[in-house]
Design an enzyme around this catalytic site. Sequence first.
Site, PDB file in Angstrom:
ATOM      1  N   THR A 124       0.559  -1.301  -0.440  1.00 29.43           N
ATOM      2  CA  THR A 124      -0.021   0.069   0.284  1.00 29.43           C
ATOM      3  C   THR A 124       1.138   1.099   0.376  1.00 29.43           C
ATOM      4  OG1 THR A 124      -1.630   1.258   1.176  1.00 29.43           O
ATOM      5  CG2 THR A 124      -0.230  -0.182   2.530  1.00 29.43           C
ATOM      6  N   ASP A 125       0.268   2.630  -0.817  1.00 31.99           N
ATOM      7  CA  ASP A 125       1.344   3.674   0.140  1.00 31.99           C
ATOM      8  C   ASP A 125       1.455   3.974   0.967  1.00 31.99           C
ATOM      9  OD1 ASP A 125      -1.732   4.412   0.541  1.00 31.99           O
ATOM     10  OD2 ASP A 125      -1.915   5.565  -1.498  1.00 31.99           O
ATOM     11  N   GLU A 126       0.432   3.810   1.869  1.00 36.10           N
ATOM     12  CA  GLU A 126       0.575   4.152   3.029  1.00 36.10           C
ATOM     13  C   GLU A 126       2.213   4.048   3.706  1.00 36.10           C
ATOM     14  OE1 GLU A 126      -2.843   3.827   5.697  1.00 36.10           O
ATOM     15  OE2 GLU A 126      -4.840   3.118   4.151  1.00 36.10           O
ATOM     16  N   TYR A 151      -2.488  -0.679  10.687  1.00 37.69           N
ATOM     17  CA  TYR A 151      -2.033  -1.514   9.510  1.00 37.69           C
ATOM     18  C   TYR A 151      -0.324  -1.086   9.063  1.00 37.69           C
ATOM     19  CZ  TYR A 151      -3.213  -1.336   4.640  1.00 37.69           C
ATOM     20  OH  TYR A 151      -3.168  -2.060   3.063  1.00 37.69           O
ATOM     21  N   SER A 152      -0.237  -0.013   8.369  1.00 38.48           N
ATOM     22  CA  SER A 152       0.423   0.361   7.482  1.00 38.48           C
ATOM     23  C   SER A 152       2.319   0.422   8.310  1.00 38.48           C
ATOM     24  CB  SER A 152       0.597   2.193   7.091  1.00 38.48           C
ATOM     25  OG  SER A 152       0.410   3.114   8.032  1.00 38.48           O
ATOM     26  N   SER A 153       1.698   0.564   9.387  1.00 35.70           N
ATOM     27  CA  SER A 153       3.785  -0.440   9.691  1.00 35.70           C
ATOM     28  C   SER A 153       3.874  -1.596  10.038  1.00 35.70           C
ATOM     29  CB  SER A 153       3.238   0.423  11.620  1.00 35.70           C
ATOM     30  OG  SER A 153       2.194  -0.182  12.093  1.00 35.70           O
ATOM     31  N   LYS A 155       2.129  -3.470   6.946  1.00 35.00           N
ATOM     32  CA  LYS A 155       3.026  -3.283   6.130  1.00 35.00           C
ATOM     33  C   LYS A 155       3.714  -3.056   5.488  1.00 35.00           C
ATOM     34  CE  LYS A 155       0.162  -4.326   3.175  1.00 35.00           C
ATOM     35  NZ  LYS A 155      -0.515  -5.505   2.387  1.00 35.00           N
ATOM     36  N   ILE A 192     -15.970   3.929   0.676  1.00 30.45           N
ATOM     37  CA  ILE A 192     -16.949   3.929  -0.376  1.00 30.45           C
ATOM     38  C   ILE A 192     -18.586   2.882  -0.359  1.00 30.45           C
ATOM     39  CG2 ILE A 192     -17.370   4.085  -2.741  1.00 30.45           C
ATOM     40  CD1 ILE A 192     -15.068   5.082  -3.270  1.00 30.45           C
TER      41      ILE A 192
HETATM   42  P1  NAD Z   1      -9.494  -7.487   2.154  1.00 34.32           P
HETATM   43  O1  NAD Z   1      -9.595  -7.594   3.704  1.00 34.32           O
HETATM   44  O2  NAD Z   1     -10.752  -7.260   1.329  1.00 34.32           O
HETATM   45  O3  NAD Z   1      -9.180  -9.310   2.047  1.00 34.32           O
HETATM   46  C1  NAD Z   1      -8.360  -9.711   2.789  1.00 34.32           C
HETATM   47  C2  NAD Z   1      -8.404 -11.033   2.493  1.00 34.32           C
HETATM   48  O4  NAD Z   1      -6.532 -12.267   3.058  1.00 34.32           O
HETATM   49  C3  NAD Z   1      -9.387 -12.351   3.142  1.00 34.32           C
HETATM   50  O5  NAD Z   1     -10.374 -13.018   2.229  1.00 34.32           O
HETATM   51  C4  NAD Z   1      -9.199 -12.833   4.076  1.00 34.32           C
HETATM   52  O6  NAD Z   1      -9.825 -13.650   4.641  1.00 34.32           O
HETATM   53  C5  NAD Z   1      -7.503 -12.901   3.597  1.00 34.32           C
HETATM   54  N1  NAD Z   1      -7.071 -13.273   5.090  1.00 34.32           N
HETATM   55  C6  NAD Z   1      -6.257 -12.473   5.515  1.00 34.32           C
HETATM   56  N2  NAD Z   1      -5.739 -12.706   7.404  1.00 34.32           N
HETATM   57  C7  NAD Z   1      -5.247 -14.750   6.466  1.00 34.32           C
HETATM   58  C8  NAD Z   1      -4.652 -15.684   6.817  1.00 34.32           C
HETATM   59  N3  NAD Z   1      -3.835 -15.439   8.065  1.00 34.32           N
HETATM   60  N4  NAD Z   1      -4.655 -16.199   5.743  1.00 34.32           N
HETATM   61  C9  NAD Z   1      -4.708 -16.010   5.343  1.00 34.32           C
HETATM   62  N5  NAD Z   1      -5.609 -15.478   4.036  1.00 34.32           N
HETATM   63  C10 NAD Z   1      -5.930 -14.400   5.169  1.00 34.32           C
HETATM   64  O7  NAD Z   1      -7.911  -6.736   1.625  1.00 34.32           O
HETATM   65  P2  NAD Z   1      -8.230  -5.624   0.260  1.00 34.32           P
HETATM   66  O8  NAD Z   1      -8.459  -4.659   0.536  1.00 34.32           O
HETATM   67  O9  NAD Z   1      -8.854  -7.080  -1.169  1.00 34.32           O
HETATM   68  O10 NAD Z   1      -6.445  -5.844   0.226  1.00 34.32           O
HETATM   69  C11 NAD Z   1      -5.656  -6.991  -0.387  1.00 34.32           C
HETATM   70  C12 NAD Z   1      -4.226  -6.674  -0.198  1.00 34.32           C
HETATM   71  O11 NAD Z   1      -4.090  -4.973  -1.234  1.00 34.32           O
HETATM   72  C13 NAD Z   1      -4.137  -6.206   0.866  1.00 34.32           C
HETATM   73  O12 NAD Z   1      -2.340  -6.709   1.703  1.00 34.32           O
HETATM   74  C14 NAD Z   1      -3.779  -4.584   1.130  1.00 34.32           C
HETATM   75  O13 NAD Z   1      -3.330  -4.411   1.829  1.00 34.32           O
HETATM   76  C15 NAD Z   1      -3.847  -3.909   0.192  1.00 34.32           C
HETATM   77  N6  NAD Z   1      -3.912  -3.113  -0.238  1.00 34.32           N
HETATM   78  C16 NAD Z   1      -5.427  -2.498  -1.061  1.00 34.32           C
HETATM   79  C17 NAD Z   1      -5.633  -1.513  -0.952  1.00 34.32           C
HETATM   80  C18 NAD Z   1      -6.868  -0.903  -0.842  1.00 34.32           C
HETATM   81  O14 NAD Z   1      -7.513   0.186  -1.033  1.00 34.32           O
HETATM   82  N7  NAD Z   1      -7.955  -1.923  -0.386  1.00 34.32           N
HETATM   83  C19 NAD Z   1      -4.760  -0.259  -1.209  1.00 34.32           C
HETATM   84  C20 NAD Z   1      -3.434  -0.990  -1.367  1.00 34.32           C
HETATM   85  C21 NAD Z   1      -3.172  -2.166  -0.937  1.00 34.32           C
HETATM   86  O1  TDX Z   2     -17.128   5.937   7.422  1.00 33.78           O
HETATM   87  C1  TDX Z   2     -15.958   6.325   7.100  1.00 33.78           C
HETATM   88  N1  TDX Z   2     -16.059   7.992   6.764  1.00 33.78           N
HETATM   89  C2  TDX Z   2     -14.981   8.641   6.054  1.00 33.78           C
HETATM   90  O2  TDX Z   2     -14.947   9.384   5.856  1.00 33.78           O
HETATM   91  C3  TDX Z   2     -15.126   5.415   6.375  1.00 33.78           C
HETATM   92  C4  TDX Z   2     -14.688   4.021   6.871  1.00 33.78           C
HETATM   93  C5  TDX Z   2     -14.026   6.382   5.923  1.00 33.78           C
HETATM   94  N2  TDX Z   2     -13.780   7.562   5.918  1.00 33.78           N
HETATM   95  C6  TDX Z   2     -12.487   8.174   5.465  1.00 33.78           C
HETATM   96  C7  TDX Z   2     -10.993   7.456   6.208  1.00 33.78           C
HETATM   97  C8  TDX Z   2     -10.413   7.533   5.231  1.00 33.78           C
HETATM   98  O3  TDX Z   2      -9.991   9.668   4.879  1.00 33.78           O
HETATM   99  O4  TDX Z   2     -12.419   7.872   3.831  1.00 33.78           O
HETATM  100  C9  TDX Z   2     -10.726   7.125   3.413  1.00 33.78           C
HETATM  101  C10 TDX Z   2     -11.331   6.029   2.777  1.00 33.78           C
HETATM  102  O5  TDX Z   2     -10.713   5.260   4.226  1.00 33.78           O
HETATM  103  P1  TDX Z   2     -10.738   3.524   4.440  1.00 33.78           P
HETATM  104  O6  TDX Z   2     -11.763   3.016   3.476  1.00 33.78           O
HETATM  105  O7  TDX Z   2     -10.597   3.208   5.600  1.00 33.78           O
HETATM  106  O8  TDX Z   2      -9.615   4.307   3.411  1.00 33.78           O
HETATM  107  P2  TDX Z   2      -7.915   4.199   4.157  1.00 33.78           P
HETATM  108  O9  TDX Z   2      -7.695   3.967   5.893  1.00 33.78           O
HETATM  109  O10 TDX Z   2      -7.929   5.149   3.326  1.00 33.78           O
HETATM  110  O11 TDX Z   2      -7.108   2.458   3.517  1.00 33.78           O
HETATM  111  C11 TDX Z   2      -7.161   2.023   2.573  1.00 33.78           C
HETATM  112  O12 TDX Z   2      -6.513   2.336   1.542  1.00 33.78           O
HETATM  113  C12 TDX Z   2      -5.323   1.965   1.382  1.00 33.78           C
HETATM  114  C13 TDX Z   2      -7.890   0.184   2.503  1.00 33.78           C
HETATM  115  O13 TDX Z   2      -8.354   0.041   3.826  1.00 33.78           O
HETATM  116  C14 TDX Z   2      -5.898  -0.138   3.087  1.00 33.78           C
HETATM  117  O14 TDX Z   2      -6.462  -1.748   2.349  1.00 33.78           O
HETATM  118  C15 TDX Z   2      -5.295   0.015   1.681  1.00 33.78           C
HETATM  119  O15 TDX Z   2      -3.507  -0.035   2.256  1.00 33.78           O
END
Ligand code: NAD
Ligand code: TDX
Length: 338
Positions: A124-126, A151-153, A155, A192
Amino acid sequence: SVTVVHILITGGAGFIGANFVHQTVEERSDIRVTVLDALTYAGNRASLADLGDRIEFVHGDICDRALVDRLVADADAVVHFAAESHNDNSLNDPWPFVQTNVVGTFALLEAVRRHDVRYHHVSTDEVYGDLELDDPGRFTDTTPYNPSSPYSSTKASSDLLVRAWVRSFGVRATISNCSNNYGPYQHVEKFIPRQITNLIDGVRPRLYGAGRNVRDWIHVDDHNRAVWAILDRGEIGRTYLIGADGELDNRSVIGLILEEFGRDADDFDFVTDRPGHDLRYAIDPTPLRTELGWEPRYRDFRAGLAQTVAWYRAHEDWWRPAKSATEQTYAAQGEQVE
Ligand code: NAD
Ligand code: TDX
């Protein structure tokens, strides 16, 4: 680059992983796909149900060293999505974040080292911390790591393990750090989908703090195409940043979602801010574009969002089971209308 015959996808029942599995089955039907997923609260077998026996699904934990070793030995590439992914949860209980994100990645790295299997690490960019709103700069692969949340630490920790395993053991790995994804199959805890499903339920959207925080939105399919570009053409040992020039503040995103539902732009509530809330993320994806030839297909956020709203409207059976527990968790974490 390797010709991928059998790919192991961790976290394939989660949001980005499930979209990656679909994209891979649809566009690369010659590849054998095995998914390893623990089916935590964030994993959903229903996200893969339509694929039937076109994939192999293994219900298991990435921290299970024997299982991971056996599955990795049988694959020629691993794409690692599995993680605890939600910042708010990491503030409430960091323990599973250290376990899955750090120890789980360690288990995978030891297995790919032992069996010399190509490994792609999804991050992640975090890890780079946050930017000021008026900073003209964006994150690049030389930006120093400076994570804010549990979380970000965790990652960031996992990324550093990957870098060390490349340097010390010659593991054939790449890393990608992507910005905020949106699209189908995203858990209703995330910003979202939470607001879309609130509006379907007739509940006002909830904005943390003043809503000025900026995220750099990318459609999940564009993220996943970039991961495939890195697997196909990426340089071993490199870190690639993935982003689609999608910076928007949260208030603007809420405004667009409200517009999609035909509601007034101020028809939302301000709620308790997230402790340590990162202000702004922004990705400079130049090397991905110039060196790997990747370009996003979703360039119009409003259109991508409309498509996502339509998906949630049409798939209430998918998200409904998680909705009330998610809102109860937010309430238990002390979220209140300001
Ligand atoms: P998510 O939480 O939707 O999905 C995570 C999946 O991992 C789930 O299916 C869960 O069951 C599985 N999981 C969790 N712990 C596990 C374990 N110990 N063993 C096996 N499976 C396990 O997450 P996501 O949003 O799809 O993110 C996927 C990856 O992308 C993550 O590594 C996240 O850090 C990275 N990422 C996410 C975003 C974002 O915006 N969502 C952005 C950048 C990077
Ligand atoms: O109800 C809400 N209201 C609100 O204002 C929620 C759930 C979030 N927020 C804000 C917090 C953030 O500024 O919206 C922004 C996005 O929040 P999240 O969806 O929780 O994402 P964020 O914390 O930015 O992290 C996401 O992007 C990077 C993913 O969850 C991570 O897994 C990824 O690494």
